[in-house]
Every structure is written in C-alpha cells, then in structure tokens.
Design a protein around this motif. Sequence first.
Motif, PDB file in Angstrom:
ATOM      1  N   HIS A  56       0.851  -1.179   0.000  1.00  0.00           N
ATOM      2  CA  HIS A  56       0.000   0.000   0.000  1.00  0.00           C
ATOM      3  C   HIS A  56       0.886   1.227   0.000  1.00  0.00           C
ATOM      4  O   HIS A  56       1.909   1.264   0.676  1.00  0.00           O
ATOM      5  CB  HIS A  56      -0.916  -0.022   1.214  1.00  0.00           C
ATOM      6  CG  HIS A  56      -1.896  -1.145   1.150  1.00  0.00           C
ATOM      7  ND1 HIS A  56      -2.972  -1.112   0.305  1.00  0.00           N
ATOM      8  CD2 HIS A  56      -1.935  -2.324   1.769  1.00  0.00           C
ATOM      9  CE1 HIS A  56      -3.652  -2.242   0.435  1.00  0.00           C
ATOM     10  NE2 HIS A  56      -3.040  -2.992   1.312  1.00  0.00           N
ATOM     11  N   THR A  57       0.474   2.212  -0.759  1.00  0.00           N
ATOM     12  CA  THR A  57       1.319   3.404  -0.854  1.00  0.00           C
ATOM     13  C   THR A  57       1.393   4.127   0.488  1.00  0.00           C
ATOM     14  O   THR A  57       2.287   4.923   0.713  1.00  0.00           O
ATOM     15  CB  THR A  57       0.791   4.359  -1.948  1.00  0.00           C
ATOM     16  OG1 THR A  57      -0.617   4.480  -1.770  1.00  0.00           O
ATOM     17  CG2 THR A  57       1.081   3.820  -3.330  1.00  0.00           C
ATOM     18  N   GLU A  58       0.453   3.802   1.401  1.00  0.00           N
ATOM     19  CA  GLU A  58       0.536   4.430   2.732  1.00  0.00           C
ATOM     20  C   GLU A  58       1.484   3.655   3.663  1.00  0.00           C
ATOM     21  O   GLU A  58       1.552   3.946   4.849  1.00  0.00           O
ATOM     22  CB  GLU A  58      -0.851   4.611   3.371  1.00  0.00           C
ATOM     23  CG  GLU A  58      -1.633   3.362   3.648  1.00  0.00           C
ATOM     24  CD  GLU A  58      -2.483   2.887   2.471  1.00  0.00           C
ATOM     25  OE1 GLU A  58      -3.406   2.119   2.720  1.00  0.00           O
ATOM     26  OE2 GLU A  58      -2.206   3.262   1.310  1.00  0.00           O
ATOM     27  N   GLU A  61       7.654   2.608   4.113  1.00  0.00           N
ATOM     28  CA  GLU A  61       8.858   1.876   4.556  1.00  0.00           C
ATOM     29  C   GLU A  61       8.846   0.446   4.016  1.00  0.00           C
ATOM     30  O   GLU A  61       9.869  -0.088   3.595  1.00  0.00           O
ATOM     31  CB  GLU A  61       8.936   1.839   6.090  1.00  0.00           C
ATOM     32  CG  GLU A  61       9.109   3.189   6.748  1.00  0.00           C
ATOM     33  CD  GLU A  61      10.427   3.857   6.372  1.00  0.00           C
ATOM     34  OE1 GLU A  61      11.316   3.160   5.850  1.00  0.00           O
ATOM     35  OE2 GLU A  61      10.552   5.074   6.575  1.00  0.00           O
ATOM     36  N   LEU A  62       7.650  -0.164   4.041  1.00  0.00           N
ATOM     37  CA  LEU A  62       7.521  -1.529   3.538  1.00  0.00           C
ATOM     38  C   LEU A  62       7.731  -1.558   2.026  1.00  0.00           C
ATOM     39  O   LEU A  62       8.377  -2.456   1.477  1.00  0.00           O
ATOM     40  CB  LEU A  62       6.135  -2.069   3.917  1.00  0.00           C
ATOM     41  CG  LEU A  62       5.807  -3.494   3.491  1.00  0.00           C
ATOM     42  CD1 LEU A  62       6.840  -4.480   4.003  1.00  0.00           C
ATOM     43  CD2 LEU A  62       4.411  -3.888   4.011  1.00  0.00           C
ATOM     44  N   LEU A  63       7.194  -0.553   1.371  1.00  0.00           N
ATOM     45  CA  LEU A  63       7.362  -0.434  -0.077  1.00  0.00           C
ATOM     46  C   LEU A  63       8.850  -0.327  -0.435  1.00  0.00           C
ATOM     47  O   LEU A  63       9.342  -0.998  -1.352  1.00  0.00           O
ATOM     48  CB  LEU A  63       6.607   0.816  -0.539  1.00  0.00           C
ATOM     49  CG  LEU A  63       6.597   1.165  -2.014  1.00  0.00           C
ATOM     50  CD1 LEU A  63       5.936   0.063  -2.813  1.00  0.00           C
ATOM     51  CD2 LEU A  63       5.839   2.474  -2.231  1.00  0.00           C
ATOM     52  N   TYR A 112      -2.880   5.159  -8.921  1.00  0.00           N
ATOM     53  CA  TYR A 112      -1.865   5.642  -9.872  1.00  0.00           C
ATOM     54  C   TYR A 112      -1.277   6.980  -9.406  1.00  0.00           C
ATOM     55  O   TYR A 112      -0.059   7.184  -9.441  1.00  0.00           O
ATOM     56  CB  TYR A 112      -2.512   5.782 -11.249  1.00  0.00           C
ATOM     57  CG  TYR A 112      -1.570   6.254 -12.327  1.00  0.00           C
ATOM     58  CD1 TYR A 112      -0.513   5.460 -12.757  1.00  0.00           C
ATOM     59  CD2 TYR A 112      -1.752   7.503 -12.941  1.00  0.00           C
ATOM     60  CE1 TYR A 112       0.345   5.892 -13.763  1.00  0.00           C
ATOM     61  CE2 TYR A 112      -0.900   7.933 -13.941  1.00  0.00           C
ATOM     62  CZ  TYR A 112       0.139   7.124 -14.343  1.00  0.00           C
ATOM     63  OH  TYR A 112       0.998   7.554 -15.329  1.00  0.00           O
ATOM     64  N   THR A 113      -2.153   7.877  -8.942  1.00  0.00           N
ATOM     65  CA  THR A 113      -1.685   9.187  -8.459  1.00  0.00           C
ATOM     66  C   THR A 113      -0.749   8.998  -7.265  1.00  0.00           C
ATOM     67  O   THR A 113       0.321   9.609  -7.196  1.00  0.00           O
ATOM     68  CB  THR A 113      -2.892  10.069  -8.064  1.00  0.00           C
ATOM     69  OG1 THR A 113      -3.768  10.127  -9.180  1.00  0.00           O
ATOM     70  CG2 THR A 113      -2.481  11.473  -7.674  1.00  0.00           C
ATOM     71  N   SER A 114      -1.131   8.118  -6.317  1.00  0.00           N
ATOM     72  CA  SER A 114      -0.267   7.879  -5.150  1.00  0.00           C
ATOM     73  C   SER A 114       1.062   7.277  -5.593  1.00  0.00           C
ATOM     74  O   SER A 114       2.123   7.630  -5.073  1.00  0.00           O
ATOM     75  CB  SER A 114      -0.893   6.909  -4.155  1.00  0.00           C
ATOM     76  OG  SER A 114      -2.234   7.138  -4.005  1.00  0.00           O
ATOM     77  N   LEU A 118       4.948   8.955  -5.332  1.00  0.00           N
ATOM     78  CA  LEU A 118       6.100   8.286  -4.709  1.00  0.00           C
ATOM     79  C   LEU A 118       7.228   8.061  -5.725  1.00  0.00           C
ATOM     80  O   LEU A 118       8.245   7.446  -5.408  1.00  0.00           O
ATOM     81  CB  LEU A 118       5.672   6.940  -4.113  1.00  0.00           C
ATOM     82  CG  LEU A 118       4.823   7.017  -2.841  1.00  0.00           C
ATOM     83  CD1 LEU A 118       4.186   5.661  -2.539  1.00  0.00           C
ATOM     84  CD2 LEU A 118       5.664   7.477  -1.647  1.00  0.00           C
ATOM     85  N   GLY A 119       7.027   8.515  -6.938  1.00  0.00           N
ATOM     86  CA  GLY A 119       8.073   8.383  -7.964  1.00  0.00           C
ATOM     87  C   GLY A 119       8.226   6.974  -8.502  1.00  0.00           C
ATOM     88  O   GLY A 119       9.299   6.603  -8.990  1.00  0.00           O
TER      89      GLY A 119
END
Length: 379
Positions: A56-58, A61-63, A112-114, A118-119
């Motif tokens: 999830h984009t929120e 750190e995990l991402l 997609y926006t999120s 995040l680049g």
Amino acid sequence: MKNKKIIIIGGGVIGLGLGWQLAKAGTSVSIYERDEAGRAASWAAAGMLAPLAEAHTEEPELLKLGCQSLARYPQWVAELEADAGMPIGYRMEGTLIVGLEPDDTHQLRHLYTSQQNLGLDVEWLTGRAARAIEPALSPRLTAAIRCESDHQVDNRLMVKALQRAYQKCGGALHENNAVEAIHIENGIATGIKTLAGEKHNGDVIVLSAGCESAQIQGLPDDLRPPVRPVKGQMLALQMEAGITVKNVIRTVRARYPTSVYLVPRTDGRLIVGATSEEMGFDTRLTAGGMFELLRGAWEAVPGVYELPLLETWTGLRPGSRDNAPILGETPVESLIYATGHYRNGILLTPITAYEIAKLILTGETSETIVRFRLERFLR
Ligand code: GLY
C-alpha cells in the motif's frame, strides 16, 4: 562467529534462505521444521515479486524494503540457481492492474496518483492498450496500470532449490521436528527444546516460523512476535492454446470484497489467488472463497471458463500488527527474529536472508532493516 552454532526455527523460504547463506559462509546451521520444509506459506504463495502492486502506498517503509529486495533478485536467482543446479522460474514480464467498470477506474486512478507521487515506475493504460498487451483480457476492461518492474518467481521451485543449496552447503535440516520452546537463561537465548523432548544448545537462535512464531514457548509475553495467521484460498488452472496470459494480472474491484490476481507459470499453470481471511489456523476451503476467485478471474479473463481446474489450496500468511516483517535483534541476547512477512514473504526472502546473515556474521544491523526490529512494537 564461524565456529558458532546457529539454530533456525522454521524451514520455510526465510529459514532455508538464511540457513543457506550462513552455511555457505562456513557456520554450523541446524534448521528445525515442524512438517516438511517449505510446504506451508512458502508453498502456498503465488510468487509475485510485486512491491508496487502489492504494497500500500501508505506503507512507504515496507514499499522501500520490497523494492530493495526486488533489486537483489537477479543476484539471488543467479547465486541460487548456480548453487542448487536448477532453475527457479524467475520471470520479468511485469504486472497489469486492471479495472472492469467505472468505479474501478476511479480506484485505479487514485492508486496511480499515489504511485506517481512516490516516484514509482508505473504507466497508465486505456483498456484497449492493456488488451493489446494481453489479448485474453476482457473487452470490458476500462483502464489499467502497468508495473513493468513487478516480476515473479516460481516459489515452489525456489523452495526446492533453497533446500538443495542449503544441504549442499552443509546445513542440517530436521524435518517433522517441531520446536516447543526457546530456552532463555539470564536474558540470553541458549537453545531450544523440541516437541519430542530433545534439547539442543545454540549460540544464536533465529525464530522464522511464519504464522507459528507466536506459538513457541519460553518467550516473555511482551516479546512474543505479534504475528497471526491470515488465510488465503487459492487455485490453479491449466492454460490452453488461445487462453494464455504472460503478465501477472491483478484486478481492482471497488464493489466486490475480493480482488484477484492471476499468475502465469512457465509450465502452463495459471495461479489464481487469493482470499484474505481472519480465521485463525482454519485452513478449510470454502464454496464462497472459490466462487470469489473464479468470478474475479473470469471477469478479468473470460476464457478461463474453459480451463481445467488443477488444484485448490489454502495458505496462512504470517501477518504482523503493521503488515511489515519483524527482522533482527530482540531484547533477548542471541535471539533474532525473521518473521511476520505477511503478503510479501517470497519478495522479501533475499533481503531477509542477506541482511540477517550479515547481522549474525558481523554483529552489525544494517540501515536497511533497523526500523523493522521487534522494538517498534515495544515503545
Ligand atoms: N502476496 C499475495 C498474497 O498474499 O495473496
């Protein structure tokens, strides 16, 4: 550290991957596994290496950890395939996240926006453009996000390769030998006791028992890893001429409880997953679970209606309280955790194995994993 004895509790991909790295570095390693090695969550998984599509984009750190582990996959695959002498089905076609009606398109657009903020390396596609890439997709498709860098590996081949590489490097594997308790003396972990009553001493004890990790006795209550089972039902179809897909497909379904993913294997299997259920250690398949998977797969790729059904199964994801893994030192000296990988066990295996091996061999926790220690739940 090379003369010391390491005991690893749990022989899934995490325990085997770490054991392989440690045995290869010349340490004495013993893995204790309650059943057959790698036949629990590691076997049930779909093998998606999808930090962009899965995280999830929120959870930035995990991402980030997922992206770092994905970046190490080419090295991991080359090293493992060489040591094991077998391929592990690493594929780089990418992932398409698809929507099937206007509500889904809104959700996709939000995602997609999120991702863009995040680049992340993602591309917006019309339904038509997505179908040009995967003709088996439904004509109803409204839009898609392409995540070219989200790959896949055949997790069952990876289990076999890890077991082979670990044992070739001299690692000892004790299957059908469940650990009942960790022995702690004056704040130091000194060994384990198996369910059969054997006691074994170790200089370092690693807990990597997936969703069973919190069941091991001997730990003070507040130091038990906060890991619970999260059930996933899955099935496999046999792809046939005219009904094949190359990319991993994931659906976004704003109005349904279950989004599905379809993962094509090189041997022609098409893995479809997965439900996400808080049912404790229940591993039963249900009519509703199978129905949701088949409906979701059929809506995205109508041709699946014709495909032979090969297998159905359930797996238990080791979910931590914040969805991120628990990695590294604990307040008990010589006790290390490598557990709670939840939906990302296969993806996070290389970074876990490399970084925890480094920690054990050098005594230093790297920046990469420091924020994932158990400590974050104790504050
Ligand atoms: N990573 C896929 C799942 O947990 O279902």
